[in-house]
Design a protein around this motif. Structure first.
Motif: not given
Length: 226
Positions: A176, A180, A183
């Motif tokens: 994750d 993140s 992105h």
């Protein structure tokens, strides 16, 4: 995303809406009702995860879920995705062609938790599996890793039962973190990502995957892990 072009396509696909104020109002109310249905699907799935989390914690004295978050795709993203997939921008296509309007993300401490949590959810009678993509065993070329599951969950309302599609992303805390940051680098800047940055992101993803695997080995020393 060319917002002006997308809106022009949306207006062209829905010319009849703009000829009658009552039709516009009814469509707006229908859209709000649909969003309520998707919110209900998120609530139902989130509650299931929380109950499974409590049960697992009670039995094994540890938590298989680190965090749960959710979102409803915003209207512009819905319109953009319909256009990208070549569908007319209509309410029917929104309901019948898109399965990721309601989204949930679950982060877990260990890779084994990802699969265990998924299995516990899918074995429930009111959950129907629509699609499963395992980007942990088969990472994307960029290095992205996650388990993507699309399900339909039965929701009971006062006068009907509806099957609501929900997309669920389940991954480790480390995965994750990488997703993140990746992105942010890709979607928050108006420039072409240099090749060396893409390569470095892939290397970091591989390092994180190796770290996840090492942490999985250490997990066997946790009391009640199995």
């Amino acid at each position: 995303m060319n917002t002006e072009l997308i809106l022009r396509h949306a207006a062209n696909d829905n010319k009849e809406l703009f000829t009658d104020p009552n039709t516009i109002l009814n469509t707006a109310m229908e859209f709000q009702h649909l969003l309520m249905l998707y919110e209900s699907g998120i609530k139902q799935i989130t509650t299931k995860f929380e109950i499974l989390e409590d049960e697992f914690s009670s039995k094994h004295k540890r938590n298989p879920i680190e965090a749960i978050s959710s979102r409803i795709k915003d209207p512009m993203s819905i319109v953009e995705k319909l256009q990208r997939k070549g569908y007319a921008i209509t309410m029917d296509n929104m309901v019948n062609k898109l399965y990721d309007i309601a989204g949930i993300r679950v982060t877990c401490p260990f890779i084994s938790d990802v699969y265990h949590v998924t299995q516990m959810l899918l074995q429930q009678d009111d959950i129907t599996l629509i699609e499963l993509k395992d980007y942990i065993k088969n990472p994307k070329p960029s290095g992205y890793r996650s388990l993507h599951v699309i399900v339909k969950v039965g929701i009971y309302f006062s006068d009907q039962r509806r099957e609501i599609p929900v997309e669920i992303q389940i991954r480790t805390i480390a995965m994750d973190f990488w997703a993140s940051v990746e992105h942010q680098l890709h979607y928050k800047k108006d420039y072409q990502m240099p090749d060396n940055v893409e390569s470095e992101l892939k290397n970091i993803a591989d390092t994180i995957a190796a770290t996840d695997a090492r942490m999985q080995e250490l997990a066997k020393y946790i009391p009640g892990f199995n």
